[in-house]
Write an enzyme that holds these catalytic residues in place. Structure first.
Site: not given
Length: 244
Positions: A125-127
């Site tokens: 999710l952080k990418g």
């Protein structure tokens, strides 16, 4: 202009900088060996600008010198992006309309590779670089298997999850480990699943040559600097847009 020369101090002067390590302790003879190597590589004159011992019996060098080689940019081969970059909203909409179900992605670092930074940057999710990973996309179902995953385990998980795409990250390149692992992975999928049932095989890492997809038996290779948005857009292009 298609013919260019390296630039160092002035335009077209042919000056380049090169770093390397020799398996010898640092002394005057080692510095002479470094300059000899630079000369054999076509640097004339070559100047030693940095030398430092790196542990027992190894020295790191930086040399600076002139080369006469020319580069013809018209003959450079690259893999151009052949699909549009989509926003997260556009990716989700395309998947919803084209598949009418979540797009299943399985990712892993295979073999002994324990460097998960690359696969996590794309999947988590952080990418990376201000872009959220594939877990952020509501129509993408992500299974991140982490590091040091065996090829049989990857194939079995992909089969169990009915993966549409398998993403493999390879950072370790000693003795071409990334190439051997990728060939083993693609061969295993070809053996385990018939052509119409195989997931899209995608590999990424800083040392891959993007022109080697056919040789390695994969569908796409992504190099350094790849972002989650690029991967998501490619998935839509390869699995949905190109078949509509």
């Amino acid at each position: 202009m298609s013919i260019v020369r390296p630039y160092g101090d002035t335009t077209g002067d042919g000056m380049v900088q090169l770093s390397f390590t020799l398996p010898i302790p640092h002394d005057k003879r080692a510095e002479g060996a470094a300059l000899q190597l630079a000369g054999k590589m076509g640097m004339d004159p070559a100047m030693l600008v940095h030398a430092k011992q790196m542990g027992d019996g190894f020295t790191f060098f930086v040399v600076y010198g002139k080369v006469t080689h020319l580069v013809d940019t018209d003959k450079v081969q690259v893999v151009e992006r052949d699909f549009p970059l989509l926003s997260a909203k556009e990716v989700n909409a395309a998947i919803k309309k084209g598949l009418r179900r979540p797009l299943n992605v399985v990712g892993a670092c295979i073999g002994t590779d324990a460097h998960t930074v690359g696969i996590d940057a794309i999947l988590n999710l952080k990418g990376i670089a201000g872009e959220k990973g594939l877990e952020y996309y509501s129509e993408v179902s992500v299974t991140n298997m982490g590091a040091q995953v065996s090829v049989p385990d990857l194939v079995e998980t992909a089969r169990a999850k009915k993966a549409d795409a398998v993403l493999v990250s390879q950072v370790v390149t000693q003795r071409d480990a990334h190439l051997h692992n990728t060939r083993a992975m693609s061969a295993a999928f070809r053996e385990a699943l018939p052509a119409g049932k195989r997931p899209l095989l995608i590999v990424g890492g800083p040392r891959f040559d993007e022109l080697m997809t056919g040789e390695l038996g994969v569908d796409r290779i992504f190099g350094r600097g790849t972002t989650p948005r690029e991967v998501a857009s490619y998935l839509v292009h390869a699995l949905i847009a190109s078949k509509s």
